[in-house]
Design an enzyme around this catalytic site. Structure first.
Site, PDB file in Angstrom:
ATOM      1  N   LYS A  28       1.031   9.897   2.438  1.00  0.00           N
ATOM      2  CA  LYS A  28       2.338   9.530   2.957  1.00  0.00           C
ATOM      3  C   LYS A  28       2.986  10.758   3.563  1.00  0.00           C
ATOM      4  O   LYS A  28       3.431  11.656   2.853  1.00  0.00           O
ATOM      5  CB  LYS A  28       3.203   8.960   1.828  1.00  0.00           C
ATOM      6  CG  LYS A  28       4.258   8.012   2.334  1.00  0.00           C
ATOM      7  CD  LYS A  28       3.615   6.782   2.912  1.00  0.00           C
ATOM      8  CE  LYS A  28       4.645   5.837   3.489  1.00  0.00           C
ATOM      9  NZ  LYS A  28       4.022   4.715   4.167  1.00  0.00           N
TER      10      LYS A  28
ATOM     11  N   SER B  37       3.022  -1.438   6.782  1.00  0.00           N
ATOM     12  CA  SER B  37       4.223  -1.448   5.961  1.00  0.00           C
ATOM     13  C   SER B  37       4.818  -2.845   5.960  1.00  0.00           C
ATOM     14  O   SER B  37       4.181  -3.776   5.504  1.00  0.00           O
ATOM     15  CB  SER B  37       5.219  -0.394   6.457  1.00  0.00           C
ATOM     16  OG  SER B  37       4.699   0.893   6.228  1.00  0.00           O
TER      17      SER B  37
END
Length: 683
Positions: free
Chosen positions: A268, A467
């Site tokens: 991330k 996402s």
């Protein structure tokens, strides 16, 4: 999906990584990695730094009884994780489980031909096309995955693809003349266009390409054409692809801003752009894998199209060829001709050498020709197509335009109407989104899951479905992605700015009176976290990640341990996602439709009517945009500004993937660095 980077209402702090997969500087199609906006705007980054706002952390609440329910209602998937293989993938998928959806051109019989000609007699005046016409389409710039209204500017992928299909069956169309210029869309859309070119060739009609300026992406499409021409002065740069990342850590340090980031998931990288001064090993690994996938796919497909060895293609790229003549000598193109010479060639081919003007019909006019006129609709079984494109928000803002992203409340209305209807045998949800509002993503996930309980629902991914976009897809019974679709991005990052040093520099002071031990957790940007606040912040981020990961695992019928191996915020290409159980099949919309037919027990060879439920409505700005280029440009700026404003509210669940920049040969990073430089000079 929980948040990737959350912001309190309109107080969003933009985290950007200016990553780009480019064709060369002159034709670079950069892709900023953004968590809040589809197209990051420098003024918003500067505005938010100056406004000293903070980032808050929240997550979806997945109760234990919901988890148990998910276990009982596992969705059937096309792949299960297994042992690791030699190339590092965790498992494989059975591509033969689903129909290919390959286009099969079917010649009309005498009765069908008569019916089509009869319908043409009753067609509207604007649907009239002269027999022997050439369909001309200019493929360039941005391409939307949404349908466009009559007054909308720009290109629409659904209409481009539909034009190819209509032209294949239209007896009035002799062939297609395709202009291809620098594109600013993703590789998923490029793959879809290329597939439709190959499908059109099955009709036996010609398709000729013309590329005055091109790089790898444009040539990738052009190589599928029957013939490909370039002018003598063509700009071409087949030098390979690059990926780059820019970081603001050093700049913010000089300004006096300390980003306090909690990153859950080693891949991330959302906070890296603010907190780091260089690329992390994990981010480098991820971006390298994405680049290798895209470049390898390009080499494979081009070598197949040109009948060359992959090594020969790569050697040509590494030579740094700049002479157009070399393209002709190496059979990369058919010939070197100007546009008027190609048109003269087409006139001779069609037997019109003496006429002054080649009979043509352009993309916009031909888009208004109904499929009904050509006998391509009216079949008994119907499959609904629902398109979800752009950033996700829960409600439409008061100033937002009708085409601005995915509005959850509107999307849910469509889903519920389809669920209550007995007209549709199955549904295909077409997703082209990097995510957005986390709550909105979860609400849509729930409605899609309820719809999937009553009829087959297939998710089809375009350029990106990560996402919030991937969150929507998880509720479908099967997920179809292009080879190079960007997907996954299952991870969490959150943080706040500590502006203590900046406040000292500018003489600003802020005093807070609070009640409650953690009341100042995100409100006190004038100081860093206390030790207990930092611990709570970290636990909150961990909790958000676990709930996101666990829900993804249950939705994909995977163990939490298996999902953990492919999550951690990593972005995958469609092919890699398929081998790891995140995607069921590789292909475009046609394959998603074929799988929908299979699950609805409709014979594969039986024709169905596809009903687009995301038809656009013409807003006033879109109508005005037809008045001139200046208004079009102004309209675009206004629409993007409105979209930006609308996307700043609520919890965000946005991918840290690659989003294309619109500017050619320039980077948003350059603009932002200039703004920060000017800002520093003001001290």
């Amino acid at each position: 999906m929980p948040m990737l980077l959350t912001a309190h209402r309109s107080a969003a702090i933009h985290l950007h990584t200016w990553c780009s997969i480019i064709v060369r500087p002159s034709f670079s199609i950069h892709q900023p990695i953004s968590y809040f906006l589809p197209h990051p705007k420098p003024q918003f980054l500067l505005k938010n730094i100056l406004n000293f706002r903070r980032i808050s952390t929240r997550a979806f609440d997945v109760e234990k009884n919901e988890v148990a329910s998910d276990r009982d209602e596992k969705i059937e998937v096309g792949s299960q994780l297994g042992d690791s293989n030699d190339n590092g993938s965790i498992g494989g998928y059975n591509d033969d489980k689903y129909p290919s959806g390959e286009f099969v051109f079917r010649e009309y019989n005498l009765w069908e031909s008569f019916t089509v000609k009869l319908k043409m007699l009753f067609a509207f005046p604007w649907e009239r096309v002269k027999k022997g016409s050439v369909l001309t389409m200019k493929i360039r710039g941005q391409i939307s995955d949404q349908l466009k209204s009559r007054f909308s500017s720009g290109l629409s992928l659904p209409q481009i693809c539909e034009n190819f299909i209509k032209a294949a069956y239209d007896p009035r169309i002799a062939g297609i003349y395709l202009h291809i210029e620098p594109l600013s869309c993703g590789w998923g859309k490029v793959e879809e266009i290329r597939r439709h070119i190959l499908d059109f060739k099955k009709s036996g009609k010609f398709i000729v390409g013309y590329v005055p300026a091109f790089g790898e992406k444009e040539y990738y499409i052009g190589s599928a054409c029957e013939e490909l021409y370039v002018p003598p002065s063509a700009y071409f740069q087949l030098y390979g692809l690059t990926v780059s990342a820019s970081f603001l850590g050093g700049v913010l340090e000089k300004v006096g801003v300390e980003p306090q980031i909690q990153r859950i998931g080693k891949y991330k990288s959302a906070g890296d752009q603010l907190a780091r001064k260089n690329i992390s090993d994990e981010n480098r690994e991820m971006l390298t894998a994405l680049l290798d996938n895209i470049y390898g796919n390009w080499l494979d497909k081009v070598s197949l199209a040109k009948g060359k060895k992959k090594e020969d293609i790569e050697n040509f790229v590494n030579e740094g060829v700049y002479d157009v003549e070399r393209l002709k000598e190496g059979c990369w193109i058919t010939d070197i001709k100007y546009d008027d010479e190609v048109i003269s060639l087409l006139k001779e081919r069609l037997g019109f050498p003496s006429i002054k003007t080649l009979p043509t019909v352009d993309y916009r006019k031909y888009s208004r020709v109904r499929k009904w006129t050509l006998g391509l609709t009216g079949y008994k079984d119907k499959i609904a197509i629902i398109r979800a494109s752009g950033a996700i928000s829960r409600t439409r803002g008061p100033l937002s335009v009708s085409s601005s992203g995915i509005i959850a409340e509107k999307f849910i209305e469509k889903i519920r109407s389809v669920r209550e209807s007995k007209v549709y045998k199955a549904v295909v949800i077409r997703i082209d989104s990097p995510g957005g509002d986390a709550l909105a993503s979860d609400l849509m996930w729930r409605e899609i899951k309820l719809l999937a309980a009553s009829k087959p629902v297939i998710a089809s991914m375009a350029d990106v479905a990560a996402s919030g976009g991937y969150y929507m897809a998880m509720a479908a019974q099967a997920i179809v992605a292009e080879n190079l679709t960007l997907t996954g991005s299952i991870g969490v990052v959150t943080g706040k700015f500590n502006l203590e040093k900046l406040y000292e520099k500018i003489g600003f002071n802020k005093e807070i009176i609070s009640r409650g031990r953690y009341a100042e957790l995100t409100a006190a940007e004038q100081r860093p976290f206390r030790a207990d606040e930092a611990e709570l912040f970290a636990k909150s981020a961990q909790n958000a990640y676990k709930k996101f990961r666990d829900k993804a695992a249950f939705s994909r019928s995977m163990t939490v341990e298996s999902m953990e191996e492919v999550a951690q915020g990593r972005v995958w290409t469609g092919s890699d996602a398929a081998s790891r159980g995140l995607v069921d099949a590789i292909g475009g919309l046609s394959r998603a439709v074929a799988i929908a037919k299979q699950k609805a027990n409709i014979p594969v060879d039986k024709q169905v009517t596809l009903v687009e439920l995301s038809r656009p409505s013409s807003s006033l700005p879109e109508v005005l945009s037809g008045l001139g280029n200046s208004i079009v440009e102004a309209d675009t700026v206004v629409k993007e500004l409105l979209e930006d404003m609308a996307s700043l509210s609520g919890i965000q669940a946005r991918m840290d993937g690659i989003v294309f920049e619109k500017l050619e040969g320039a980077s948003y990073a350059n603009v932002i660095f200039k703004l920060i430089k000017d800002y520093l000079r003001s001290f």
